[in-house]
Write a protein that holds these residues in place. Sequence first.
Motif, PDB file in Angstrom:
ATOM      1  N   HIS A  24       0.823  -1.213   0.000  1.00  0.00           N
ATOM      2  CA  HIS A  24       0.000   0.000   0.000  1.00  0.00           C
ATOM      3  C   HIS A  24       0.857   1.264   0.000  1.00  0.00           C
ATOM      4  CE1 HIS A  24      -3.070   2.807   1.803  1.00  0.00           C
ATOM      5  NE2 HIS A  24      -3.751   2.262   0.816  1.00  0.00           N
ATOM      6  N   ILE A  25       1.867   1.331   0.862  1.00  0.00           N
ATOM      7  CA  ILE A  25       2.661   2.558   0.941  1.00  0.00           C
ATOM      8  C   ILE A  25       3.543   2.738  -0.299  1.00  0.00           C
ATOM      9  CG2 ILE A  25       4.619   1.680   2.298  1.00  0.00           C
ATOM     10  CD1 ILE A  25       4.276   4.439   3.895  1.00  0.00           C
ATOM     11  N   PHE A  26       4.087   1.653  -0.833  1.00  0.00           N
ATOM     12  CA  PHE A  26       4.858   1.788  -2.075  1.00  0.00           C
ATOM     13  C   PHE A  26       3.966   2.303  -3.199  1.00  0.00           C
ATOM     14  CE2 PHE A  26       8.537  -0.440  -0.373  1.00  0.00           C
ATOM     15  CZ  PHE A  26       9.581   0.084  -1.127  1.00  0.00           C
ATOM     16  N   LEU A  27       2.778   1.737  -3.346  1.00  0.00           N
ATOM     17  CA  LEU A  27       1.907   2.157  -4.444  1.00  0.00           C
ATOM     18  C   LEU A  27       1.312   3.547  -4.235  1.00  0.00           C
ATOM     19  CD1 LEU A  27       0.159  -1.183  -5.431  1.00  0.00           C
ATOM     20  CD2 LEU A  27       1.958   0.060  -6.666  1.00  0.00           C
ATOM     21  N   LYS A  28       1.163   3.976  -2.993  1.00  0.00           N
ATOM     22  CA  LYS A  28       0.707   5.347  -2.750  1.00  0.00           C
ATOM     23  C   LYS A  28       1.751   6.359  -3.217  1.00  0.00           C
ATOM     24  CE  LYS A  28      -0.923   6.597   1.195  1.00  0.00           C
ATOM     25  NZ  LYS A  28      -1.167   6.719   2.645  1.00  0.00           N
ATOM     26  N   ALA A  33       0.331   4.378 -12.556  1.00  0.00           N
ATOM     27  CA  ALA A  33      -0.324   5.300 -13.491  1.00  0.00           C
ATOM     28  C   ALA A  33       0.414   6.639 -13.611  1.00  0.00           C
ATOM     29  CB  ALA A  33      -1.768   5.548 -13.057  1.00  0.00           C
ATOM     30  N   GLU A  34       1.206   6.982 -12.595  1.00  0.00           N
ATOM     31  CA  GLU A  34       1.944   8.255 -12.629  1.00  0.00           C
ATOM     32  C   GLU A  34       3.353   8.100 -13.189  1.00  0.00           C
ATOM     33  OE1 GLU A  34       1.731  10.431  -8.942  1.00  0.00           O
ATOM     34  OE2 GLU A  34      -0.434  10.111  -8.803  1.00  0.00           O
ATOM     35  N   GLU A  35       3.693   6.898 -13.632  1.00  0.00           N
ATOM     36  CA  GLU A  35       4.978   6.622 -14.278  1.00  0.00           C
ATOM     37  C   GLU A  35       6.172   7.098 -13.450  1.00  0.00           C
ATOM     38  OE1 GLU A  35       4.833   7.834 -18.388  1.00  0.00           O
ATOM     39  OE2 GLU A  35       2.983   6.715 -18.709  1.00  0.00           O
ATOM     40  N   LYS A  36       6.163   6.695 -12.165  1.00  0.00           N
ATOM     41  CA  LYS A  36       7.275   7.023 -11.267  1.00  0.00           C
ATOM     42  C   LYS A  36       8.281   5.880 -11.175  1.00  0.00           C
ATOM     43  CE  LYS A  36       4.832  10.353  -8.394  1.00  0.00           C
ATOM     44  NZ  LYS A  36       4.480  10.709  -7.020  1.00  0.00           N
ATOM     45  N   GLY A  37       8.108   4.868 -12.022  1.00  0.00           N
ATOM     46  CA  GLY A  37       9.071   3.778 -12.094  1.00  0.00           C
ATOM     47  C   GLY A  37       8.574   2.422 -11.661  1.00  0.00           C
ATOM     48  N   VAL A  38       7.622   2.375 -10.728  1.00  0.00           N
ATOM     49  CA  VAL A  38       7.069   1.083 -10.328  1.00  0.00           C
ATOM     50  C   VAL A  38       6.043   0.677 -11.387  1.00  0.00           C
ATOM     51  CG1 VAL A  38       5.643  -0.134  -8.637  1.00  0.00           C
ATOM     52  CG2 VAL A  38       7.514   1.333  -7.868  1.00  0.00           C
ATOM     53  N   THR A 175       3.473   0.878  11.842  1.00  0.00           N
ATOM     54  CA  THR A 175       4.836   1.258  11.435  1.00  0.00           C
ATOM     55  C   THR A 175       4.916   1.601   9.954  1.00  0.00           C
ATOM     56  OG1 THR A 175       5.571  -1.003  10.958  1.00  0.00           O
ATOM     57  CG2 THR A 175       5.874  -0.202  13.223  1.00  0.00           C
ATOM     58  N   HIS A 176       3.891   1.257   9.177  1.00  0.00           N
ATOM     59  CA  HIS A 176       3.920   1.519   7.730  1.00  0.00           C
ATOM     60  C   HIS A 176       3.464   2.948   7.442  1.00  0.00           C
ATOM     61  CE1 HIS A 176       3.645  -3.066   7.146  1.00  0.00           C
ATOM     62  NE2 HIS A 176       4.897  -2.672   7.175  1.00  0.00           N
ATOM     63  N   ARG A 177       4.433   3.847   7.563  1.00  0.00           N
ATOM     64  CA  ARG A 177       4.239   5.273   7.313  1.00  0.00           C
ATOM     65  C   ARG A 177       5.606   5.853   6.991  1.00  0.00           C
ATOM     66  NH1 ARG A 177       6.303   7.627  11.877  1.00  0.00           N
ATOM     67  NH2 ARG A 177       6.338   6.318  13.731  1.00  0.00           N
ATOM     68  N   LEU A 178       5.639   7.084   6.540  1.00  0.00           N
ATOM     69  CA  LEU A 178       6.934   7.732   6.287  1.00  0.00           C
ATOM     70  C   LEU A 178       7.529   8.163   7.605  1.00  0.00           C
ATOM     71  CD1 LEU A 178       6.212   9.888   3.110  1.00  0.00           C
ATOM     72  CD2 LEU A 178       7.255   7.621   3.267  1.00  0.00           C
ATOM     73  N   HIS A 179       8.721   7.692   7.893  1.00  0.00           N
ATOM     74  CA  HIS A 179       9.396   8.005   9.158  1.00  0.00           C
ATOM     75  C   HIS A 179      10.321   9.210   9.048  1.00  0.00           C
ATOM     76  CE1 HIS A 179       8.065   4.465  11.517  1.00  0.00           C
ATOM     77  NE2 HIS A 179       7.915   3.949  10.314  1.00  0.00           N
ATOM     78  N   TRP A 180      10.695   9.583   7.863  1.00  0.00           N
ATOM     79  CA  TRP A 180      11.468  10.821   7.637  1.00  0.00           C
ATOM     80  C   TRP A 180      11.236  11.310   6.242  1.00  0.00           C
ATOM     81  CZ3 TRP A 180      14.348   6.170   7.954  1.00  0.00           C
ATOM     82  CH2 TRP A 180      15.047   5.822   6.817  1.00  0.00           C
TER      83      TRP A 180
END
Length: 180
Positions: A24-28, A33-38, A175-180
Motif C-alpha cells: 500500500h505505501i509503495f503504491l501510494k 499510473a503516474e509513471e514514477k518507475g514502479v 509502522t507503515h508510514r513515512l518516518h522521515w
Amino acid sequence: MSTASGVEPEIATFAAGCFWGVEHIFLKHYPPAEEKGVLKTSVGYTGGKESSTNPDYRNVCSGSTGHAEALRIEFDPSIVSYGELVEFFYRTHDPTTANRQGPDTGTQYRSAIFTHTPDQVQIAKKITAKVQEKHFTPKGQKIVTDIVEAGPWWDAEEYHQLYLFKNPSGYQCPTHRLHW
C-alpha cells in the motif's frame, strides 16, 4: 519484455511486516499510473525453508515455513533506481526490530531485502550503511534487516493482492508510514 523507455524491467523484493501495508505505501508513493518507475507489484512469500514450497497464508503465519510476507516490485530502472527503492523501504517501517513490526510478531514479519543481482547486494549494503549512520546511530538503534539472495517466490492468495486498496478500512500496521 522491455519498459516504455526500452529498458529491461528489474525486480526488487522487500519484507517489512504485513505485506498489505508494504504494498500500500509503495503504491501510494509510486503509483504505476503516474509513471514514477514502479510498473507492478505483487505480495507473496519467500525466504523460507527449501522444503516449504507453494506455501499459503495459514502456513506462513504458523511460522513453520520460515517464509516472510514480502512485496515483489517490477520497476523501470531508467525512472527509479534500486537505491531509491531501498531507501524508501527503510523510510516506511521500523528496521530495528527483529521479527516484528508494531504489534505483528513472528519470522514472517521480519525486515529483509531479497536481492536479485550482485549489484543489488552492493547497493542494499551501501544504502543500509548510509541510513544506519544518518537515521539510527544518532538514536542508539541498529538496523537488523537481513540482506539475502532472493530465492523462490510464491504469490499470495488473490484476496491479499492490493488488499488495502480493495479494503480501505482493513488492518494496517502502524509502522507503515513515512518516518522521515
